[in-house]
Design a protein around this motif. Structure first.
Motif, PDB file in Angstrom:
ATOM      1  N   ALA A  58      -0.159 -15.067   0.209  1.00 49.74           N
ATOM      2  CA  ALA A  58      -0.923 -14.620  -0.833  1.00 49.74           C
ATOM      3  C   ALA A  58      -2.399 -14.223  -0.539  1.00 49.74           C
ATOM      4  N   ARG A  59      -2.925 -15.190   0.130  1.00 48.82           N
ATOM      5  CA  ARG A  59      -4.350 -14.976   0.493  1.00 48.82           C
ATOM      6  C   ARG A  59      -4.751 -16.017   1.776  1.00 48.82           C
ATOM      7  N   PRO A  60      -4.442 -15.778   2.909  1.00 46.60           N
ATOM      8  CA  PRO A  60      -4.763 -16.672   3.856  1.00 46.60           C
ATOM      9  C   PRO A  60      -6.279 -17.130   3.806  1.00 46.60           C
ATOM     10  N   THR A 100      -8.903 -12.561  10.352  1.00 41.46           N
ATOM     11  CA  THR A 100      -9.701 -11.683  10.042  1.00 41.46           C
ATOM     12  C   THR A 100      -9.487 -11.223   8.563  1.00 41.46           C
ATOM     13  N   PHE A 101      -8.824 -11.910   7.765  1.00 46.48           N
ATOM     14  CA  PHE A 101      -8.350 -11.446   6.597  1.00 46.48           C
ATOM     15  C   PHE A 101      -9.618 -11.062   5.751  1.00 46.48           C
ATOM     16  N   SER A 118     -14.346  -5.204   4.974  1.00 45.57           N
ATOM     17  CA  SER A 118     -14.390  -3.528   5.289  1.00 45.57           C
ATOM     18  C   SER A 118     -14.174  -2.660   4.076  1.00 45.57           C
ATOM     19  N   HIS A 119     -13.113  -3.074   3.129  1.00 43.57           N
ATOM     20  CA  HIS A 119     -12.523  -2.359   1.906  1.00 43.57           C
ATOM     21  C   HIS A 119     -13.808  -2.401   1.038  1.00 43.57           C
ATOM     22  N   ASP A 167      -5.251  -4.956  -1.229  1.00 45.38           N
ATOM     23  CA  ASP A 167      -5.319  -3.893  -0.196  1.00 45.38           C
ATOM     24  C   ASP A 167      -5.147  -4.127   1.174  1.00 45.38           C
ATOM     25  N   VAL A 168      -5.649  -5.435   1.705  1.00 40.37           N
ATOM     26  CA  VAL A 168      -5.329  -5.978   2.960  1.00 40.37           C
ATOM     27  C   VAL A 168      -3.931  -6.106   3.281  1.00 40.37           C
ATOM     28  N   ARG A 169      -3.149  -6.844   2.431  1.00 42.42           N
ATOM     29  CA  ARG A 169      -1.837  -7.128   2.442  1.00 42.42           C
ATOM     30  C   ARG A 169      -0.972  -5.942   2.639  1.00 42.42           C
ATOM     31  N   GLU A 170      -1.415  -4.685   1.833  1.00 42.14           N
ATOM     32  CA  GLU A 170      -0.753  -3.516   1.822  1.00 42.14           C
ATOM     33  C   GLU A 170      -1.150  -2.668   3.144  1.00 42.14           C
TER      34      GLU A 170
END
Length: 178
Positions: free
Chosen positions: A5-7, A60-61, A67-68, A126-129
């Motif tokens: 889900a969110r490391p 780096t999650f 960055s987004h 967004d990062v997972r995508e």
């Protein structure tokens, strides 16, 4: 493959880059130093002072979430460059919230916005995508270049190899090729 889900940065391990490379490639210390030596030499030609002896591999999650956020402020390219320099030149821990806040403000992202993102879940989807898309494209490491969403070039390549790949992708996308 189920992605977390969110490391959290502590979920990944912090280890010297050479240990990460050894684990991923099975290369010997001499091979890894030769490989990174080529990158150091190429970087030096561009004015970059890569320091793989100081670089630490981290999760780096959160850096990707930053960055987004930077992209929303029109600072995506600057943020990417700042994160890369911090990681590969300065040996910064780019999984640390305070470090990321400082790096974000270095390029002009408001500190309060950076902290808000990093202490919440903004841009996690967004990062997972991004991760899912990279996996679908066959990305297994960095650098990895995707050309016209059809051609992939993995690893640091000599200029001639990249130029050849760009020409191939361009030729395939020209109206005459369709």
């Amino acid at each position: 493959m189920q992605l977390p889900a969110r490391p959290h940065p502590r979920d990944g391990l912090r280890e010297p880059v050479y240990e990460t490379l050894a684990r991923k490639t099975g290369g010997s210390p001499a091979e890894l130093h030769a490989m990174t030596g080529q990158l150091v030499a190429l970087g030096a030609e561009e004015g970059l002072a890569y320091d793989f002896d100081r670089a630490v591999s981290v999760n780096t999650f959160d850096a990707h979430r930053l960055s987004h956020l930077a992209r929303l402020h029109g600072l995506g390219a600057q943020m990417h460059e700042r994160l890369m320099r911090a990681h590969l030149v300065e040996g910064e821990l780019v999984d640390d919230v305070e470090t990321l806040v400082r790096l974000g403000t270095d390029v002009g992202v408001p500190a309060d916005k950076v902290r808000q993102v990093l202490t919440g879940d903004a841009f996690a989807a967004d990062v997972r995508e991004d991760i899912r898309e990279a996996q679908a494209l066959g990305v297994t490491g960095v650098p990895f270049f995707v050309l016209n969403r059809a051609y992939g070039v993995s690893g640091a390549q000599p200029v001639d190899n990249l130029l050849s790949a760009l020409r191939t992708a361009d030729a395939a996308s020209s109206p005459a090729a369709r």
